[in-house]
Design a protein around this motif. Structure first.
Motif, PDB file in Angstrom:
ATOM      1  N   GLN A 101       5.873 -60.351  48.186  1.00 25.82           N
ATOM      2  CA  GLN A 101       6.655 -59.578  49.114  1.00 25.82           C
ATOM      3  C   GLN A 101       5.975 -59.389  50.444  1.00 25.82           C
ATOM      4  O   GLN A 101       6.617 -59.228  51.440  1.00 25.82           O
ATOM      5  CB  GLN A 101       6.932 -58.197  48.533  1.00 25.82           C
ATOM      6  CG  GLN A 101       8.050 -58.158  47.554  1.00 25.82           C
ATOM      7  CD  GLN A 101       9.350 -58.489  48.183  1.00 25.82           C
ATOM      8  OE1 GLN A 101       9.640 -58.079  49.288  1.00 25.82           O
ATOM      9  NE2 GLN A 101      10.145 -59.278  47.507  1.00 25.82           N
ATOM     10  N   GLY A 102       4.680 -59.342  50.455  1.00 30.36           N
ATOM     11  CA  GLY A 102       4.031 -59.131  51.740  1.00 30.36           C
ATOM     12  C   GLY A 102       3.522 -57.731  51.918  1.00 30.36           C
ATOM     13  O   GLY A 102       2.530 -57.522  52.616  1.00 30.36           O
ATOM     14  N   TYR A 103       4.179 -56.756  51.301  1.00 28.82           N
ATOM     15  CA  TYR A 103       3.646 -55.420  51.561  1.00 28.82           C
ATOM     16  C   TYR A 103       2.416 -55.129  50.716  1.00 28.82           C
ATOM     17  O   TYR A 103       1.610 -54.278  51.068  1.00 28.82           O
ATOM     18  CB  TYR A 103       4.702 -54.339  51.373  1.00 28.82           C
ATOM     19  CG  TYR A 103       5.396 -54.260  50.044  1.00 28.82           C
ATOM     20  CD1 TYR A 103       6.642 -54.827  49.885  1.00 28.82           C
ATOM     21  CD2 TYR A 103       4.845 -53.572  48.983  1.00 28.82           C
ATOM     22  CE1 TYR A 103       7.315 -54.733  48.691  1.00 28.82           C
ATOM     23  CE2 TYR A 103       5.506 -53.472  47.787  1.00 28.82           C
ATOM     24  CZ  TYR A 103       6.739 -54.059  47.644  1.00 28.82           C
ATOM     25  OH  TYR A 103       7.404 -53.961  46.457  1.00 28.82           O
ATOM     26  N   ILE A 104       2.280 -55.872  49.630  1.00 35.47           N
ATOM     27  CA  ILE A 104       1.062 -55.691  48.854  1.00 35.47           C
ATOM     28  C   ILE A 104      -0.144 -56.218  49.636  1.00 35.47           C
ATOM     29  O   ILE A 104      -1.206 -55.585  49.694  1.00 35.47           O
ATOM     30  CB  ILE A 104       1.180 -56.404  47.491  1.00 35.47           C
ATOM     31  CG1 ILE A 104       2.304 -55.793  46.673  1.00 35.47           C
ATOM     32  CG2 ILE A 104      -0.120 -56.325  46.749  1.00 35.47           C
ATOM     33  CD1 ILE A 104       2.005 -54.396  46.180  1.00 35.47           C
ATOM     34  N   ALA A 147      -0.285 -56.381  52.788  1.00 36.14           N
ATOM     35  CA  ALA A 147      -0.497 -55.447  53.891  1.00 36.14           C
ATOM     36  C   ALA A 147      -1.249 -54.211  53.416  1.00 36.14           C
ATOM     37  O   ALA A 147      -2.121 -53.687  54.104  1.00 36.14           O
ATOM     38  CB  ALA A 147       0.845 -55.051  54.506  1.00 36.14           C
ATOM     39  N   VAL A 148      -0.927 -53.756  52.219  1.00 35.51           N
ATOM     40  CA  VAL A 148      -1.608 -52.583  51.694  1.00 35.51           C
ATOM     41  C   VAL A 148      -3.084 -52.873  51.462  1.00 35.51           C
ATOM     42  O   VAL A 148      -3.961 -52.068  51.789  1.00 35.51           O
ATOM     43  CB  VAL A 148      -0.930 -52.135  50.378  1.00 35.51           C
ATOM     44  CG1 VAL A 148      -1.820 -51.209  49.602  1.00 35.51           C
ATOM     45  CG2 VAL A 148       0.381 -51.468  50.670  1.00 35.51           C
ATOM     46  N   ARG A 161      -5.076 -52.883  54.538  1.00 38.96           N
ATOM     47  CA  ARG A 161      -5.365 -51.574  55.101  1.00 38.96           C
ATOM     48  C   ARG A 161      -6.481 -50.878  54.341  1.00 38.96           C
ATOM     49  O   ARG A 161      -6.852 -49.764  54.658  1.00 38.96           O
ATOM     50  CB  ARG A 161      -4.124 -50.685  55.059  1.00 38.96           C
ATOM     51  CG  ARG A 161      -2.989 -51.207  55.870  1.00 38.96           C
ATOM     52  CD  ARG A 161      -2.093 -50.064  56.246  1.00 38.96           C
ATOM     53  NE  ARG A 161      -1.477 -49.415  55.101  1.00 38.96           N
ATOM     54  CZ  ARG A 161      -0.321 -49.765  54.604  1.00 38.96           C
ATOM     55  NH1 ARG A 161       0.331 -50.773  55.130  1.00 38.96           N
ATOM     56  NH2 ARG A 161       0.179 -49.110  53.581  1.00 38.96           N
ATOM     57  N   HIS A 179       1.054 -48.693  44.703  1.00 40.67           N
ATOM     58  CA  HIS A 179       2.236 -49.347  45.248  1.00 40.67           C
ATOM     59  C   HIS A 179       2.802 -50.343  44.260  1.00 40.67           C
ATOM     60  O   HIS A 179       4.015 -50.451  44.084  1.00 40.67           O
ATOM     61  CB  HIS A 179       1.877 -50.069  46.549  1.00 40.67           C
ATOM     62  CG  HIS A 179       1.578 -49.152  47.670  1.00 40.67           C
ATOM     63  ND1 HIS A 179       2.484 -48.853  48.647  1.00 40.67           N
ATOM     64  CD2 HIS A 179       0.471 -48.449  47.959  1.00 40.67           C
ATOM     65  CE1 HIS A 179       1.955 -48.006  49.497  1.00 40.67           C
ATOM     66  NE2 HIS A 179       0.725 -47.744  49.103  1.00 40.67           N
ATOM     67  N   LEU A 186      16.723 -48.643  46.557  1.00 40.18           N
ATOM     68  CA  LEU A 186      17.359 -48.538  47.850  1.00 40.18           C
ATOM     69  C   LEU A 186      18.830 -48.855  47.815  1.00 40.18           C
ATOM     70  O   LEU A 186      19.638 -48.138  48.364  1.00 40.18           O
ATOM     71  CB  LEU A 186      16.664 -49.506  48.792  1.00 40.18           C
ATOM     72  CG  LEU A 186      15.257 -49.837  48.300  1.00 40.18           C
ATOM     73  CD1 LEU A 186      14.792 -51.141  48.852  1.00 40.18           C
ATOM     74  CD2 LEU A 186      14.346 -48.709  48.693  1.00 40.18           C
ATOM     75  N   SER A 188       9.159 -56.243  55.923  1.00 45.07           N
ATOM     76  CA  SER A 188       8.728 -56.548  54.565  1.00 45.07           C
ATOM     77  C   SER A 188       7.247 -56.292  54.353  1.00 45.07           C
ATOM     78  O   SER A 188       6.753 -56.443  53.252  1.00 45.07           O
ATOM     79  CB  SER A 188       9.076 -57.985  54.184  1.00 45.07           C
ATOM     80  OG  SER A 188       8.673 -58.852  55.191  1.00 45.07           O
ATOM     81  N   SER A 189       6.536 -55.916  55.401  1.00 41.34           N
ATOM     82  CA  SER A 189       5.138 -55.567  55.201  1.00 41.34           C
ATOM     83  C   SER A 189       4.957 -54.097  54.915  1.00 41.34           C
ATOM     84  O   SER A 189       3.834 -53.626  54.784  1.00 41.34           O
ATOM     85  CB  SER A 189       4.307 -55.944  56.436  1.00 41.34           C
ATOM     86  OG  SER A 189       4.438 -57.300  56.710  1.00 41.34           O
ATOM     87  N   LEU A 190       6.064 -53.387  54.837  1.00 43.88           N
ATOM     88  CA  LEU A 190       5.983 -51.981  54.468  1.00 43.88           C
ATOM     89  C   LEU A 190       6.600 -51.816  53.094  1.00 43.88           C
ATOM     90  O   LEU A 190       7.617 -52.417  52.787  1.00 43.88           O
ATOM     91  CB  LEU A 190       6.747 -51.124  55.488  1.00 43.88           C
ATOM     92  CG  LEU A 190       6.085 -51.028  56.848  1.00 43.88           C
ATOM     93  CD1 LEU A 190       7.015 -50.372  57.840  1.00 43.88           C
ATOM     94  CD2 LEU A 190       4.816 -50.192  56.733  1.00 43.88           C
ATOM     95  N   ASP A 191       5.974 -50.981  52.304  1.00 38.23           N
ATOM     96  CA  ASP A 191       6.457 -50.777  50.939  1.00 38.23           C
ATOM     97  C   ASP A 191       7.831 -50.103  50.982  1.00 38.23           C
ATOM     98  O   ASP A 191       7.963 -49.013  51.535  1.00 38.23           O
ATOM     99  CB  ASP A 191       5.453 -49.880  50.207  1.00 38.23           C
ATOM    100  CG  ASP A 191       5.710 -49.837  48.709  1.00 38.23           C
ATOM    101  OD1 ASP A 191       6.878 -49.984  48.306  1.00 38.23           O
ATOM    102  OD2 ASP A 191       4.763 -49.641  47.971  1.00 38.23           O
ATOM    103  N   PRO A 192       8.820 -50.750  50.410  1.00 38.87           N
ATOM    104  CA  PRO A 192      10.154 -50.157  50.500  1.00 38.87           C
ATOM    105  C   PRO A 192      10.356 -48.932  49.620  1.00 38.87           C
ATOM    106  O   PRO A 192      11.394 -48.270  49.726  1.00 38.87           O
ATOM    107  CB  PRO A 192      11.067 -51.298  50.038  1.00 38.87           C
ATOM    108  CG  PRO A 192      10.202 -52.157  49.194  1.00 38.87           C
ATOM    109  CD  PRO A 192       8.831 -52.045  49.746  1.00 38.87           C
ATOM    110  N   TRP A 196      13.306 -49.922  55.392  1.00 41.72           N
ATOM    111  CA  TRP A 196      14.555 -50.652  55.522  1.00 41.72           C
ATOM    112  C   TRP A 196      15.593 -49.873  56.306  1.00 41.72           C
ATOM    113  O   TRP A 196      16.689 -50.367  56.549  1.00 41.72           O
ATOM    114  CB  TRP A 196      15.097 -50.996  54.127  1.00 41.72           C
ATOM    115  CG  TRP A 196      14.943 -49.899  53.149  1.00 41.72           C
ATOM    116  CD1 TRP A 196      13.837 -49.591  52.423  1.00 41.72           C
ATOM    117  CD2 TRP A 196      15.918 -48.927  52.802  1.00 41.72           C
ATOM    118  NE1 TRP A 196      14.068 -48.495  51.649  1.00 41.72           N
ATOM    119  CE2 TRP A 196      15.340 -48.068  51.852  1.00 41.72           C
ATOM    120  CE3 TRP A 196      17.236 -48.701  53.205  1.00 41.72           C
ATOM    121  CZ2 TRP A 196      16.013 -47.002  51.287  1.00 41.72           C
ATOM    122  CZ3 TRP A 196      17.917 -47.640  52.645  1.00 41.72           C
ATOM    123  CH2 TRP A 196      17.312 -46.800  51.708  1.00 41.72           C
TER     124      TRP A 196
END
Lengths: 278, 375, 363
Positions: free
Chosen positions: A180-183, A185-186, A189, A196, A275, B140-144, B193
């Motif tokens: 996904q990409g946010y992992i 990114a996490v 950081r 997450h 969501l 998409s780089s932020l956890d939804p 989102w």
């Protein structure tokens, strides 16, 4: 619409649909039972309406009901925990280390072994239990040593394909989440990604668990037979064969209620966190 | 166009802030290596904005990920040094990984687990604290599953252990204000989102700046945004850079964009650095790109006449060809228009070993055999 | 331990991942076992005729169970015996009479190994191999018929619910007042036509399968092939119908159906040709394999609990129930049927897996 409003609409809608489903399901079973080719026992042939009346007056829920439901619930949830304990780590780890040959072998093995029917696993465990531990699983009635309970959990948890399904879903979801990409990114950081990751995995997991619940109950029927564990599964089977109308109807009611509750809980958590459902 | 930024760096420190030397990051797919980064060397000083430019597939993103140790696949980083503030982040790599060359084939022996442990430990103090990163796809780089504010507070908390939660929240609100996301209470409770691309990117910038890092790596932060938001974000970035005295490694495939505001530019092709030049000199014409690839990129963007005898630079379409070339030849061999004009001696060198980076002027280096001094 | 990455490893072992990725391994294994089962089923009658010990012949030769070759080699069963329990369990339905008391002394057990019982014999003197072969026939019969029924019903419901879609059923009530406020919210978010068509599968899905099966089975006085087929067929309908419904909804999002309607293609042609044949064919084939596995599983469980078809592997295991409590090294009446069931289920699952990967890589 504010959040509160949509939540109450959601609750109301689910309750109404749930009631309708319960009604229709019990009606269906009632029709089937009334057309059954059994000779009705004396005074046992009641109409649907009478049963509903009895139900509302809590007429059928004597002590037996509660105890047996409780027993089956223990069996179901215990087995679920066993399945999760095996399937989750395997699924997650096999997604991360896709190249590891022993791991692939292990997951493949678990996949195959856990697709077997319940009674096969039951026999295997009993054999093992007897040979290794010299414990007898003879019929003691409703008292069970914790060892016997453990064997029951293992039996139901490791068969019927529960582990395979959970493992497969866990693996797919882990892969999906990592891409996904946010992992990333996490991690970039410097924050611990486990929180997450766990939250993202929660909803798919709940989904698969709630959809396997039905299969767990079905397997519980066989386990209760093999181990002579007086629970709702065995009882429903025996009373269906005996043509015992009120018992079957009430058990149906409870089972459907249980499954609906599980699904409801699932969609509640999902809509709180997820969501698209908002 | 973004107005010029004054070069404001103080080079009182002699050593560069970040220096990547000979970085090699390989992937292993279907029994063959993918040499995503194959001997890249670049450096930047404190206070500078370095543009890392190249097409898709040139290895620029992998370089950035390698700096922060975000490469998960095997074998990953196999060679090189990454010096940050004097310390080598890839310390001990030669203990865990060895490359053997047997003629044309390479064999890589790497102790994956050991290296991982070693590397992660070394990166812990740097990642998210002294070096931070902004990613290409902001949404998409932020956890939804967490609100934007929660993620920002989490970042703040992790960089300041011992801070109370409410303090972290207040700081988060402050940072949202800083990034012109007002009113901060509105944005705090929003999910990724629910926000636009530009707003998400600003949140990411906030999360990158909150630890007060030395170096910010911006990996194509504007590619996914529309033109007007692009300018906005870049302007914001520069403003904050001046305020917080940051150094920025700005990765992009759009030369036009980075010509406007960066100090130095490094051009990568197929995993290696081709040329490095000071952007201002390029702009005022006092220096000219020397490497054929760099020339091509610039000329394409400035719509000058491209070099003769060239078809479209379609790297993806020529993947098979690029793989059959020896891994130790110059990467640009297949496309280079000068190869035929060279002497036998030189062109052999082009085919058999990678050209070293040769200094032309103060900050102008080229990686081409044509400019190499004869040994 | 350092891992070595080498270019161009082209050994056979390294080709296996690619094969499994394409699903060839699964498909070939599954097909192999299917063939075995078919052969076994076809051979069951001839075998029984030849050796006279088949399960298909209900006349028994009341002989003592001989020890077959396998057992001579693999286990030395000196002690004791199995049955001679007098409990009438559900499995007793399969025996004609239970005049099998004596087991014979240990000595008489170790008769000369006979080719007549290659896999040993169960407590009634019937050959295990014959039982396995007869079970093959049951599996095939039950499976094919049941899967056919499931597909029929499943596609019907799936297409109905997918095609009718999300048209809310209360949208017909256009009275203004009804659409406002909370009631309006509930109404507009409420049941759609498609969900209504999905009702029956949903109802079936709510039940634990074995419970529903036994309730359906009470409709018949005697268990015959059709009763089991219909019962198992019904309980597997939700899987297929959900899969097809999802697929159709997915297609609908692609406006592909609307485009076809615009062109004037009649409804029936759309459904049959475009949806079912082109798009759903992979899904249907894959689901067929998985459902076959399910059918074997449920049928064997049913037989084990005593209410399945007469010549079934589950039934063979049911006979030996007391064996478990006093296992004396006599394991074969249980192991072979169990292995057969397990292999069959694994094979069909593998077939389903392989097929789904095959279709995935194709698209």
């Amino acid at each position: 619409m504010t959040v509160k409003n949509s939540l109450s609409v959601f609750l109301l809608r689910n309750i109404i649909i749930g009631l309708v489903i319960i009604f229709l399901a019990t009606l269906m079973v009632s029709t089937l039972m009334h057309s059954a080719s059994h000779q009705p026992r004396e005074g046992e042939q009641m109409s649907y309406f009478e049963w509903v009346q009895g139900l509302l007056a809590l007429d059928f829920f004597d002590g037996q009901f509660f105890v047996k439901t409780y027993r089956t619930l223990i069996l179901t949830f215990g087995s679920l925990i066993v399945s999760l304990l095996l399937a989750l780590p395997l699924g997650i780890v096999s997604a991360r280390k896709r190249d590891s040959k022993p791991l692939r072998f292990l997951t493949g093995l678990a996949d195959l072994v856990c697709s077997t029917p319940v009674f096969v696993t039951a026999y295997l465990f009993i054999l093992v239990g007897i040979k290794l531990f010299e414990q007898s699983f003879a019929v003691v009635g409703s008292e069970r040593s914790s060892f016997a309970l453990l064997v029951m959990f293992l039996t139901l948890g490791l068969s019927n394909g529960t582990v395979s399904e959970i493992m497969r879903h866990a693996r797919e979801e882990t892969v999906r989440i990592s891409e996904q990409g946010y992992i990333t990114a996490v991690v970039a950081r410097g924050v611990n990604y486990k929180r997450h990751f766990a939250k993202s995995l929660l909803i798919p997991l709940l989904n698969i668990v709630s959809s396997r619940m039905v299969y767990l109950l079905s397997g519980a029927v066989v386990v209760e037979h093999v181990f002579t564990w007086e629970g709702i599964g065995k009882w429903s089977w025996d009373s269906a064969l005996a043509g015992d109308y009120p018992v079957v109807m009430s058990i149906t009611f409870i089972m459907v209620l249980f499954v609906l509750l599980v699904r409801f809980g699932n969609s509640l958590v999902a809509s709180h966190v997820d969501l698209r459902r908002r | 166009m973004v107005p010029d930024q004054k070069l404001n760096h103080n080079t009182t420190i002699d050593r560069p802030l970040l220096s990547v030397e000979g970085l090699k990051t390989y992937f292993f797919l279907q029994n063959d290596f993918i040499r995503a980064v194959d001997g890249a060397t670049l450096w930047m000083n404190q206070g500078e904005i370095l543009a890392l430019v190249g097409e898709t597939g040139s290895g620029k993103t992998i370089t950035a990920h390698s700096i922060l140790g975000l490469v998960n696949s095997a074998p990953g980083i196999v060679h090189g040094k990454i010096l940050f503030e004097g310390r080598n982040l890839l310390e001990g790599l030669d203990r865990f990984c060895r490359i053997e060359n047997h003629g044309e084939t390479e064999i890589v022996r790497k102790d994956l687990k050991g290296w991982d442990k070693n590397h992660q430990r070394r990166l812990d103090s740097v990642r998210g604290r002294k070096i931070t990163m902004i990613f290409q796809e902001p949404v998409s780089s932020l956890d939804p599953y967490y609100t934007v504010g929660e993620q920002l507070s989490e970042t703040i908390l992790s960089t300041r252990p011992g801070e109370s939660r409410s303090n972290a929240r207040d700081s988060a609100h402050e940072w949202l204000k800083e990034l012109y996301l007002e009113p901060p209470t509105y944005y705090f409770d929003k999910y990724a989102w629910q926000l636009s691309g530009g707003e998400c990117q600003r949140v990411m910038i906030a999360m990158a700046l909150a630890p007060r890092p030395e170096l910010v790596i911006a990996d194509e932060p504007t590619t996914a945004l529309d033109a007007s938001t692009q300018t906005e974000i870049i302007r914001l970035l520069l403003e904050l850079r001046a305020k917080y005295k940051l150094s920025i490694l700005f990765i992009s495939h759009d030369i036009n964009l980075v010509l406007g505001f960066t100090h130095k530019m490094v051009v990568m092709f197929n995993g290696r650095v081709m040329e490095r030049f000071p952007v201002e000199s390029l702009r005022n014409g006092s220096c000219e790109a020397l490497h054929p690839y760099a020339r091509k990129l610039i000329s394409i963007d400035e719509r000058e006449k491209p070099l003769e005898g060239d078809d479209d630079l379609n790297l993806a379409g020529r993947k098979e060809e690029t793989q059959t070339v020896s891994s130790r030849a110059c990467k640009y061999l297949l496309f280079c228009p000068y190869v035929s004009e060279l002497t036998e001696d030189l062109s052999n060198r082009c085919k058999s070993s990678p050209p070293p980076q040769v200094q032309i002027e103060k900050d102008h280096w080229v990686s081409c055999w044509r400019f190499a001094r004869k040994a | 331990m350092p891992r070595v990455f080498r270019i161009g490893q082209k050994g056979l072992l390294s080709r296996i991942p690619a094969l499994t990725r394409k699903g060839i391994l699964g498909i070939s294994f599954g097909t192999l076992v299917v063939l075995l089962i078919v052969v076994g089923a076809l051979y069951s009658k001839p075998y029984a005729k030849k050796f006279g010990r088949g399960h298909l012949h209900l006349e028994h030769k009341y002989e003592r169970p001989h020890i077959g070759i396998f057992e001579k080699v693999f286990c030395h069963t000196n002690d004791q015996s199995d049955d001679s329990s007098e409990s009438r369990s559900a499995g007793d339905e399969y025996e004609e009479d239970d005049i099998y008391q004596e087991e014979g002394n240990p000595e008489s057990r170790e008769d000369s190994a006979s080719m007549l019982y290659p896999l040993g014999a169960d407590k009634n003197g019937r050959g295990i191999l014959a039982g396995l072969l007869a079970g093959c026939w049951t599996v095939l019969q039950c499976g094919v018929l049941s899967v056919g029924l499931t597909l029929l019903l499943g596609t019907t419901f799936g297409v109905l619910s997918g095609y009718l879609g999300r048209a809310p059923i209360l949208a017909f009530l256009k009275k203004g007042r009804l659409m406002e406020g909370k009631v309006g919210a509930i109404a507009s978010s409420s049941v759609s036509l498609g969900e209504l068509a999905n009702l029956l599968p949903t109802l079936v899905n709510i039940f634990p399968r074995l419970v529903l099966v036994i309730i359906i089975l009470t409709l018949w006085k005697e268990i015959e092939i059709w009763s089991v087929v219909i019962a198992i067929g019904i309980i597997n309908v939700p899987k297929v119908s959900y899969a097809i419904k999802d697929k159709i909804e997915h297609l609908k999002n692609q406006e592909f159906i609307e485009a076809a309607r615009e062109l004037g293609v009649p409804h029936r042609r759309i459904i049959l040709k475009h949806i079912l044949w082109y798009s759903c064919k992979p899904i249907i084939l894959v689901q067929m394999a998985y459902i076959f596995a399910e059918v074997v599983l449920v049928e064997s469980s049913l037989s084990y609990l005593g209410y399945g078809l007469p010549h079934s592997w589950g039934g063979m295991i049911a006979l030996e129930r007391d064996l478990i409590l006093h296992p004396g090294g006599v394991y074969w009446p249980f192991v072979f049927p169990a292995a057969a069931i397990v292999i069959a289920i694994i094979a069909f699952n593998a077939l389903g897996d392989g097929l789904s990967r095959w279709f995935q890589t194709r698209s």
